[in-house]
Design a protein around this motif. Sequence first.
Motif, PDB file in Angstrom:
ATOM      1  N   GLY A   1       0.833  -1.176  -0.206  1.00 45.91           N
ATOM      2  CA  GLY A   1      -0.022   0.102  -0.050  1.00 45.91           C
ATOM      3  C   GLY A   1       0.742   1.180   0.019  1.00 45.91           C
ATOM      4  O   GLY A   1       1.757   1.407  -0.388  1.00 45.91           O
ATOM      5  N   LYS A   2       0.225   2.300   0.719  1.00 47.42           N
ATOM      6  CA  LYS A   2       1.032   3.747   0.664  1.00 47.42           C
ATOM      7  C   LYS A   2       2.302   3.508   1.468  1.00 47.42           C
ATOM      8  O   LYS A   2       3.035   4.678   1.437  1.00 47.42           O
ATOM      9  CB  LYS A   2       0.008   4.480   1.353  1.00 47.42           C
ATOM     10  CG  LYS A   2      -0.352   4.382   2.787  1.00 47.42           C
ATOM     11  CD  LYS A   2      -1.133   5.210   3.295  1.00 47.42           C
ATOM     12  CE  LYS A   2      -1.821   4.960   4.762  1.00 47.42           C
ATOM     13  NZ  LYS A   2      -2.599   5.955   5.171  1.00 47.42           N
ATOM     14  N   PHE A   3       2.360   2.451   2.219  1.00 48.67           N
ATOM     15  CA  PHE A   3       3.702   2.427   3.308  1.00 48.67           C
ATOM     16  C   PHE A   3       4.925   2.517   2.362  1.00 48.67           C
ATOM     17  O   PHE A   3       6.070   2.567   2.666  1.00 48.67           O
ATOM     18  CB  PHE A   3       3.511   1.430   4.242  1.00 48.67           C
ATOM     19  CG  PHE A   3       2.351   1.517   5.260  1.00 48.67           C
ATOM     20  CD1 PHE A   3       2.399   2.793   5.981  1.00 48.67           C
ATOM     21  CD2 PHE A   3       1.269   0.878   5.079  1.00 48.67           C
ATOM     22  CE1 PHE A   3       1.336   3.270   6.785  1.00 48.67           C
ATOM     23  CE2 PHE A   3       0.078   1.160   6.034  1.00 48.67           C
ATOM     24  CZ  PHE A   3       0.162   2.281   6.701  1.00 48.67           C
ATOM     25  N   VAL A   4       4.869   1.602   1.295  1.00 46.63           N
ATOM     26  CA  VAL A   4       6.042   1.068   0.609  1.00 46.63           C
ATOM     27  C   VAL A   4       6.370   1.983  -0.412  1.00 46.63           C
ATOM     28  O   VAL A   4       5.640   2.251  -1.455  1.00 46.63           O
ATOM     29  CB  VAL A   4       5.976  -0.282  -0.240  1.00 46.63           C
ATOM     30  CG1 VAL A   4       6.948  -0.598  -1.053  1.00 46.63           C
ATOM     31  CG2 VAL A   4       5.568  -1.493   0.932  1.00 46.63           C
ATOM     32  N   VAL A   5       7.545   2.811  -0.244  1.00 48.17           N
ATOM     33  CA  VAL A   5       7.831   4.011  -1.161  1.00 48.17           C
ATOM     34  C   VAL A   5       8.962   3.368  -2.222  1.00 48.17           C
ATOM     35  O   VAL A   5       9.141   4.238  -3.093  1.00 48.17           O
ATOM     36  CB  VAL A   5       8.391   5.038  -0.251  1.00 48.17           C
ATOM     37  CG1 VAL A   5       7.395   5.703   0.514  1.00 48.17           C
ATOM     38  CG2 VAL A   5       9.643   4.601   0.734  1.00 48.17           C
ATOM     39  N   ASP A   6       9.441   2.209  -1.861  1.00 50.10           N
ATOM     40  CA  ASP A   6      10.627   1.728  -2.637  1.00 50.10           C
ATOM     41  C   ASP A   6      10.427   0.140  -2.893  1.00 50.10           C
ATOM     42  O   ASP A   6      10.458  -0.240  -1.699  1.00 50.10           O
ATOM     43  CB  ASP A   6      11.886   1.954  -2.153  1.00 50.10           C
ATOM     44  CG  ASP A   6      12.540   3.443  -2.514  1.00 50.10           C
ATOM     45  OD1 ASP A   6      12.420   3.842  -3.559  1.00 50.10           O
ATOM     46  OD2 ASP A   6      12.841   3.848  -1.397  1.00 50.10           O
ATOM     47  N   LEU A   7      10.437  -0.082  -3.936  1.00 48.92           N
ATOM     48  CA  LEU A   7      10.550  -1.751  -4.102  1.00 48.92           C
ATOM     49  C   LEU A   7      11.608  -2.025  -4.936  1.00 48.92           C
ATOM     50  O   LEU A   7      11.784  -1.711  -6.006  1.00 48.92           O
ATOM     51  CB  LEU A   7       9.164  -2.445  -4.919  1.00 48.92           C
ATOM     52  CG  LEU A   7       9.196  -3.758  -5.187  1.00 48.92           C
ATOM     53  CD1 LEU A   7       9.563  -4.725  -3.896  1.00 48.92           C
ATOM     54  CD2 LEU A   7       7.958  -4.105  -5.717  1.00 48.92           C
ATOM     55  N   ILE A   8      12.886  -2.374  -4.309  1.00 48.76           N
ATOM     56  CA  ILE A   8      14.266  -2.553  -4.872  1.00 48.76           C
ATOM     57  C   ILE A   8      14.596  -3.994  -4.968  1.00 48.76           C
ATOM     58  O   ILE A   8      14.570  -4.459  -4.093  1.00 48.76           O
ATOM     59  CB  ILE A   8      15.128  -1.696  -3.739  1.00 48.76           C
ATOM     60  CG1 ILE A   8      14.678  -0.345  -3.886  1.00 48.76           C
ATOM     61  CG2 ILE A   8      16.602  -1.699  -4.477  1.00 48.76           C
ATOM     62  CD1 ILE A   8      15.340   0.602  -2.744  1.00 48.76           C
ATOM     63  N   VAL A   9      15.214  -4.263  -6.264  1.00 47.07           N
ATOM     64  CA  VAL A   9      15.819  -5.570  -6.616  1.00 47.07           C
ATOM     65  C   VAL A   9      17.299  -5.282  -7.028  1.00 47.07           C
ATOM     66  O   VAL A   9      17.481  -4.540  -7.975  1.00 47.07           O
ATOM     67  CB  VAL A   9      14.789  -6.464  -7.734  1.00 47.07           C
ATOM     68  CG1 VAL A   9      15.655  -7.476  -7.950  1.00 47.07           C
ATOM     69  CG2 VAL A   9      13.578  -6.693  -7.091  1.00 47.07           C
ATOM     70  N   VAL A  10      18.035  -6.033  -6.194  1.00 47.51           N
ATOM     71  CA  VAL A  10      19.512  -6.009  -6.624  1.00 47.51           C
ATOM     72  C   VAL A  10      19.919  -7.095  -7.083  1.00 47.51           C
ATOM     73  O   VAL A  10      19.776  -8.251  -6.386  1.00 47.51           O
ATOM     74  CB  VAL A  10      20.351  -5.312  -5.292  1.00 47.51           C
ATOM     75  CG1 VAL A  10      21.840  -5.223  -5.742  1.00 47.51           C
ATOM     76  CG2 VAL A  10      19.616  -4.009  -4.657  1.00 47.51           C
ATOM     77  N   ASP A  11      20.101  -7.549  -8.354  1.00 46.91           N
ATOM     78  CA  ASP A  11      20.654  -8.315  -9.065  1.00 46.91           C
ATOM     79  C   ASP A  11      22.196  -8.824  -8.982  1.00 46.91           C
ATOM     80  O   ASP A  11      22.967  -7.811  -8.859  1.00 46.91           O
ATOM     81  CB  ASP A  11      20.278  -8.608 -10.493  1.00 46.91           C
ATOM     82  CG  ASP A  11      20.500  -9.729 -11.151  1.00 46.91           C
ATOM     83  OD1 ASP A  11      19.663 -10.560 -11.048  1.00 46.91           O
ATOM     84  OD2 ASP A  11      21.554  -9.972 -12.027  1.00 46.91           O
ATOM     85  N   GLY A  12      22.505 -10.156  -8.703  1.00 44.92           N
ATOM     86  CA  GLY A  12      23.878 -10.262  -8.345  1.00 44.92           C
ATOM     87  C   GLY A  12      24.530 -11.074  -9.812  1.00 44.92           C
ATOM     88  O   GLY A  12      25.376 -11.745  -9.543  1.00 44.92           O
ATOM     89  N   GLY A  13      24.075 -11.050 -10.831  1.00 44.30           N
ATOM     90  CA  GLY A  13      24.576 -11.459 -12.185  1.00 44.30           C
ATOM     91  C   GLY A  13      23.748 -12.396 -12.482  1.00 44.30           C
ATOM     92  O   GLY A  13      24.214 -13.680 -13.123  1.00 44.30           O
ATOM     93  N   SER A  14      22.454 -12.412 -12.468  1.00 39.95           N
ATOM     94  CA  SER A  14      21.784 -13.754 -12.910  1.00 39.95           C
ATOM     95  C   SER A  14      21.460 -14.063 -14.355  1.00 39.95           C
ATOM     96  O   SER A  14      21.802 -12.870 -15.232  1.00 39.95           O
ATOM     97  CB  SER A  14      20.078 -13.133 -12.688  1.00 39.95           C
ATOM     98  OG  SER A  14      19.712 -13.051 -11.245  1.00 39.95           O
ATOM     99  N   LYS A  15      21.579 -15.149 -14.687  1.00 39.92           N
ATOM    100  CA  LYS A  15      21.563 -15.826 -16.011  1.00 39.92           C
ATOM    101  C   LYS A  15      20.115 -15.822 -16.586  1.00 39.92           C
ATOM    102  O   LYS A  15      19.952 -16.106 -17.757  1.00 39.92           O
ATOM    103  CB  LYS A  15      22.405 -16.816 -16.066  1.00 39.92           C
ATOM    104  CG  LYS A  15      23.910 -17.010 -15.592  1.00 39.92           C
ATOM    105  CD  LYS A  15      24.720 -16.030 -16.402  1.00 39.92           C
ATOM    106  CE  LYS A  15      25.972 -15.842 -15.822  1.00 39.92           C
ATOM    107  NZ  LYS A  15      26.940 -14.941 -16.621  1.00 39.92           N
ATOM    108  N   ASP A  16      19.263 -15.720 -15.780  1.00 38.66           N
ATOM    109  CA  ASP A  16      17.839 -15.974 -16.022  1.00 38.66           C
ATOM    110  C   ASP A  16      17.267 -14.480 -16.512  1.00 38.66           C
ATOM    111  O   ASP A  16      18.022 -13.627 -16.719  1.00 38.66           O
ATOM    112  CB  ASP A  16      16.971 -16.749 -15.435  1.00 38.66           C
ATOM    113  CG  ASP A  16      16.884 -16.071 -13.966  1.00 38.66           C
ATOM    114  OD1 ASP A  16      17.548 -15.098 -13.661  1.00 38.66           O
ATOM    115  OD2 ASP A  16      16.302 -16.583 -13.118  1.00 38.66           O
ATOM    116  N   ASN A  17      15.888 -14.532 -16.486  1.00 41.96           N
ATOM    117  CA  ASN A  17      15.130 -13.276 -16.810  1.00 41.96           C
ATOM    118  C   ASN A  17      14.857 -12.293 -15.530  1.00 41.96           C
ATOM    119  O   ASN A  17      13.805 -11.680 -15.443  1.00 41.96           O
ATOM    120  CB  ASN A  17      13.930 -13.460 -17.491  1.00 41.96           C
ATOM    121  CG  ASN A  17      14.239 -13.697 -19.024  1.00 41.96           C
ATOM    122  OD1 ASN A  17      15.357 -13.487 -19.711  1.00 41.96           O
ATOM    123  ND2 ASN A  17      13.421 -15.011 -19.392  1.00 41.96           N
ATOM    124  N   SER A  18      15.697 -12.510 -14.383  1.00 40.46           N
ATOM    125  CA  SER A  18      15.388 -11.854 -13.063  1.00 40.46           C
ATOM    126  C   SER A  18      15.120 -10.280 -13.448  1.00 40.46           C
ATOM    127  O   SER A  18      14.232  -9.858 -12.825  1.00 40.46           O
ATOM    128  CB  SER A  18      16.358 -12.245 -12.261  1.00 40.46           C
ATOM    129  OG  SER A  18      16.228 -13.657 -11.656  1.00 40.46           O
TER     130      SER A  18
END
Length: 234
Positions: free
Chosen positions: A32-49
Amino acid sequence: MNGLFQLSVIIPVLNEEANLRELLPLISAHGGKFVVDLIVVDGGSKDNSVAVAQEFGAKVFELKEASRARQMNLGAKAAQGNTLYFVHADTRPLPSFAMDIQEARLRGFRAGCYRYQFDSDHWLLKINGWATRFNGPFSGGGDQTLFISTSLFQKLGGFKPDYCLMEDFELVRRIKKRWSFYIIPKSIVVSHRKYVNNSWLRVQLVNLYIFILFLMGVSPESLKKTYKKHLKHG
């Protein structure tokens, strides 16, 4: 806690395309309104992450290095919220996660986690889940997720970047030395995939052995090598 509660959800990933397709919509729908950031940090994925994370509207950062500590530090550096919530891709937070964390913060807790239960009915795994309700030396693992005030995270210097294993326990140990650590009395759901190729007893013994080595001050790199040596990874 002063000011508006703002939550930044940070997810370190490596080849987690399928899990992201489930996790990201859940966080978006219930944060809801509480989440101001949704952050994904990838570490070198070989798929479609990376593509999947972008598809679901996450802010994506690519580190090109599979190091959860460094990935989570990078995500925290970009976060705008006053509270950080670190989530593994194979966990499933409760629909009430944002309200639960806000309540804990309003009660004065600057850091904490959830209990968990596995996505399996095996009675031995139920014992594991039951044990996560205790706020002892084994609490605070990454599978329990971790919330922490941004100011406290910065004061502590974040995760130690040289920890390629046990980075979560190391940070929680530092937190507990000076502040209260709260376990939210609800259970999130965790994948039992590490048990697919290893027996319950083998996983428990290896985890205990690694924890003892960690307490003895064995280097993170040695811990990682030992862990990989004794457990099969599918």
